[in-house]
Design a protein around this motif. Structure first.
Motif, mmCIF file in Angstrom:
data_model
loop_
_atom_site.group_PDB
_atom_site.id
_atom_site.type_symbol
_atom_site.label_atom_id
_atom_site.label_comp_id
_atom_site.label_asym_id
_atom_site.label_seq_id
_atom_site.Cartn_x
_atom_site.Cartn_y
_atom_site.Cartn_z
ATOM 1 N N THR A 79 11.670 8.367 -15.332
ATOM 2 C CA THR A 79 12.387 8.753 -16.552
ATOM 3 C C THR A 79 13.482 9.766 -16.253
ATOM 4 O OG1 THR A 79 10.399 8.377 -17.884
ATOM 5 C CG2 THR A 79 12.129 9.725 -18.868
ATOM 6 N N ASN A 80 13.191 10.729 -15.367
ATOM 7 C CA ASN A 80 14.141 11.812 -15.084
ATOM 8 C C ASN A 80 15.142 11.467 -13.988
ATOM 9 O OD1 ASN A 80 13.337 14.352 -16.703
ATOM 10 N ND2 ASN A 80 11.389 13.625 -15.919
ATOM 11 N N LEU A 81 14.703 10.727 -12.984
ATOM 12 C CA LEU A 81 15.524 10.571 -11.781
ATOM 13 C C LEU A 81 15.891 9.128 -11.432
ATOM 14 C CD1 LEU A 81 13.529 13.153 -9.645
ATOM 15 C CD2 LEU A 81 15.703 13.551 -10.790
ATOM 16 N N GLN B 166 11.338 -8.883 -17.644
ATOM 17 C CA GLN B 166 10.851 -7.647 -17.043
ATOM 18 C C GLN B 166 11.359 -7.494 -15.610
ATOM 19 O OE1 GLN B 166 6.567 -7.856 -17.571
ATOM 20 N NE2 GLN B 166 6.703 -6.870 -19.582
ATOM 21 N N LYS B 167 11.553 -6.234 -15.200
ATOM 22 C CA LYS B 167 12.102 -5.927 -13.879
ATOM 23 C C LYS B 167 11.121 -5.034 -13.113
ATOM 24 C CE LYS B 167 16.006 -3.644 -11.605
ATOM 25 N NZ LYS B 167 17.248 -2.853 -11.817
ATOM 26 N N VAL B 168 11.005 -5.286 -11.815
ATOM 27 C CA VAL B 168 10.120 -4.497 -10.932
ATOM 28 C C VAL B 168 10.927 -3.365 -10.298
ATOM 29 C CG1 VAL B 168 8.730 -4.535 -8.834
ATOM 30 C CG2 VAL B 168 8.616 -6.447 -10.436
ATOM 31 N N ASN B 169 10.459 -2.129 -10.474
ATOM 32 C CA ASN B 169 11.091 -0.952 -9.869
ATOM 33 C C ASN B 169 10.097 -0.329 -8.898
ATOM 34 O OD1 ASN B 169 13.623 -0.509 -11.817
ATOM 35 N ND2 ASN B 169 11.853 -1.015 -13.090
ATOM 36 N N ARG B 170 10.409 -0.381 -7.629
ATOM 37 C CA ARG B 170 9.486 0.089 -6.590
ATOM 38 C C ARG B 170 9.736 1.570 -6.280
ATOM 39 N NH1 ARG B 170 6.986 -4.383 -4.535
ATOM 40 N NH2 ARG B 170 7.997 -6.374 -5.055
ATOM 41 N N PRO C 96 2.076 2.721 -14.612
ATOM 42 C CA PRO C 96 2.514 2.348 -13.250
ATOM 43 C C PRO C 96 1.476 1.468 -12.557
ATOM 44 C CG PRO C 96 2.795 4.696 -13.637
ATOM 45 C CD PRO C 96 2.011 4.173 -14.797
ATOM 46 N N VAL C 97 1.953 0.518 -11.794
ATOM 47 C CA VAL C 97 1.066 -0.364 -11.024
ATOM 48 C C VAL C 97 0.866 0.274 -9.653
ATOM 49 C CG1 VAL C 97 0.719 -2.673 -10.118
ATOM 50 C CG2 VAL C 97 1.993 -2.356 -12.249
ATOM 51 N N GLU D 90 0.810 -1.221 0.000
ATOM 52 C CA GLU D 90 0.000 0.000 0.000
ATOM 53 C C GLU D 90 0.841 1.267 0.000
ATOM 54 O OE1 GLU D 90 -2.620 -0.238 3.304
ATOM 55 O OE2 GLU D 90 -3.886 -1.798 2.420
ATOM 56 N N THR D 91 2.067 1.156 0.465
ATOM 57 C CA THR D 91 2.921 2.345 0.583
ATOM 58 C C THR D 91 3.789 2.587 -0.649
ATOM 59 O OG1 THR D 91 4.668 1.043 1.645
ATOM 60 C CG2 THR D 91 3.039 2.097 3.077
ATOM 61 N N GLU D 92 3.591 1.799 -1.705
ATOM 62 C CA GLU D 92 4.471 1.926 -2.873
ATOM 63 C C GLU D 92 3.695 1.799 -4.174
ATOM 64 O OE1 GLU D 92 7.261 -1.227 -2.327
ATOM 65 O OE2 GLU D 92 5.825 -2.800 -2.894
ATOM 66 N N GLN D 93 4.365 2.165 -5.249
ATOM 67 C CA GLN D 93 3.869 1.979 -6.604
ATOM 68 C C GLN D 93 5.011 1.378 -7.429
ATOM 69 O OE1 GLN D 93 2.563 5.927 -7.714
ATOM 70 N NE2 GLN D 93 4.125 6.831 -6.420
ATOM 71 N N VAL D 94 4.683 0.720 -8.510
ATOM 72 C CA VAL D 94 5.687 -0.048 -9.243
ATOM 73 C C VAL D 94 5.732 0.361 -10.709
ATOM 74 C CG1 VAL D 94 6.200 -2.367 -10.144
ATOM 75 C CG2 VAL D 94 5.714 -2.050 -7.711
ATOM 76 N N ILE D 95 6.944 0.500 -11.221
ATOM 77 C CA ILE D 95 7.186 0.694 -12.647
ATOM 78 C C ILE D 95 7.832 -0.582 -13.179
ATOM 79 C CG2 ILE D 95 8.573 1.953 -14.347
ATOM 80 C CD1 ILE D 95 6.413 3.707 -13.453
ATOM 81 N N ILE D 96 7.251 -1.155 -14.232
ATOM 82 C CA ILE D 96 7.808 -2.350 -14.865
ATOM 83 C C ILE D 96 8.661 -1.918 -16.060
ATOM 84 C CG2 ILE D 96 7.293 -4.507 -16.067
ATOM 85 C CD1 ILE D 96 6.627 -4.618 -13.132
ATOM 86 N N THR D 97 9.897 -2.377 -16.090
ATOM 87 C CA THR D 97 10.787 -2.074 -17.220
ATOM 88 C C THR D 97 11.192 -3.366 -17.931
ATOM 89 O OG1 THR D 97 12.716 -2.113 -15.728
ATOM 90 C CG2 THR D 97 11.721 0.025 -16.203
ATOM 91 N N GLN D 98 11.357 -3.232 -19.227
ATOM 92 C CA GLN D 98 11.806 -4.355 -20.052
ATOM 93 C C GLN D 98 13.003 -3.885 -20.866
ATOM 94 O OE1 GLN D 98 8.719 -6.720 -21.877
ATOM 95 N NE2 GLN D 98 9.939 -7.026 -23.733
ATOM 96 N N PHE D 99 14.156 -4.462 -20.552
ATOM 97 C CA PHE D 99 15.418 -4.040 -21.169
ATOM 98 C C PHE D 99 15.659 -2.540 -20.972
ATOM 99 C CE2 PHE D 99 13.865 -7.613 -23.893
ATOM 100 C CZ PHE D 99 14.783 -8.566 -23.444
ATOM 101 N N GLY D 100 15.294 -2.042 -19.777
ATOM 102 C CA GLY D 100 15.533 -0.645 -19.433
ATOM 103 C C GLY D 100 14.435 0.311 -19.854
ATOM 104 N N GLU D 101 13.465 -0.141 -20.639
ATOM 105 C CA GLU D 101 12.380 0.714 -21.107
ATOM 106 C C GLU D 101 11.117 0.454 -20.294
ATOM 107 O OE1 GLU D 101 12.695 3.069 -23.395
ATOM 108 O OE2 GLU D 101 14.818 2.551 -23.654
ATOM 109 N N ILE D 102 10.357 1.523 -20.026
ATOM 110 C CA ILE D 102 9.128 1.399 -19.239
ATOM 111 C C ILE D 102 8.067 0.665 -20.034
ATOM 112 C CG2 ILE D 102 7.269 2.681 -18.107
ATOM 113 C CD1 ILE D 102 9.254 4.899 -17.526
#
Length: 238
Positions: free
Chosen positions: A107-109, A62-66, A48-49, A32-44
């Motif tokens: 994307t920026n940070l 695919q990679k999970v970025n919290r 967002p989940v 509940e305290t987070e959101q996830v960006i899924i990347t595939q080979f570095g691309e979003i």
């Protein structure tokens, strides 16, 4: 018959663990305290989940970025800054912020470490610019509407010396609002929403502190000299 059974079960002994392992790698939990960006080979990939619960992705690919969803604190370093009259103050600020656009933020940070570095740059720069536009009393006073306690003797002395107290057009809260108004749009472009910024501590530079103490001592000595003069006159009259 037994050979046929063995021929059927041996592949299962290999495939079932592989399927369980693949399922384990593809499943992930969003808290509940987070959101996830899924990347595939570095691309979003996709949006967002945000919804908490169990989710799935492509294993190995695919990679999970919290990314944090809660309000986050920013505690800026104490820096020496120049006021409008070139007096130096040591200003310590703090702020609260949140990630408002996960895609833009990622994307920026990419991560929180870089985000805090950009917060240091932007908030530090805007604080320095705001302090440089105002005098010490405007930065120190809590609000422009506050009426400070006034020593009538000291006020008369300053009035006689031509250095009367002037009304302020800005107070501390106004300076903080000015920093917020200039910094918030810049952070918004990075996917960050600035919630609040405040002065945590303001100290005088050592040189400024000595000058203020010297001025206070001089003013009190002049008042004391006037009292002694009036007392001597009254004593002579008696």
């Amino acid at each position: 018959m037994r050979l046929k059974m063995n021929a059927f079960f041996f592949p299962l002994l290999f495939l079932v663990p592989m399927a369980i392992f693949a399922l384990f790698l593809s499943a992930y939990v969003v808290h509940e305290t987070e959101q996830v960006i899924i990347t595939q080979f570095g691309e979003i990939e996709g949006d967002p989940v945000i919804k908490p619960g169990l989710h799935f992705k492509l294993p190995f690919v695919q990679k999970v970025n919290r990314i944090e969803k809660r309000y986050l604190p920013w505690d800026g370093p104490a820096n020496e800054m120049s006021t409008k009259k070139k007096d130096y103050l040591i200003v310590d600020t703090f702020a609260r912020w949140k990630i408002s656009d996960p895609k833009l933020y990622f994307t920026n940070l990419r991560d929180e470490r870089r985000a805090r570095s950009r917060l240091n740059d932007i908030l530090g720069s805007e604080t320095r610019n705001a302090v440089a536009k105002h005098e010490i009393i405007e930065i120190i006073r809590t609000t422009k509407d506050r009426v400070p306690a006034r020593d009538e003797t000291l006020y008369e002395l300053n009035e006689r010396n031509g250095s009367v107290f002037t009304d302020l057009s800005f107070g501390r809260e106004d300076v903080e609002a000015q920093i917020f108004e200039t910094a918030a749009p810049k952070l918004e472009k990075l996917g960050i929403k600035l919630l609040d910024i405040r002065f945590k501590r303001i100290n005088y530079n050592e040189t400024v502190r000595r000058e203020i103490y010297a001025s206070m001592i001089s003013e009190r000595q002049e008042i004391a000299a006037r009292y002694r003069f009036e007392g001597d006159g009254e004593a002579a009259r008696i």
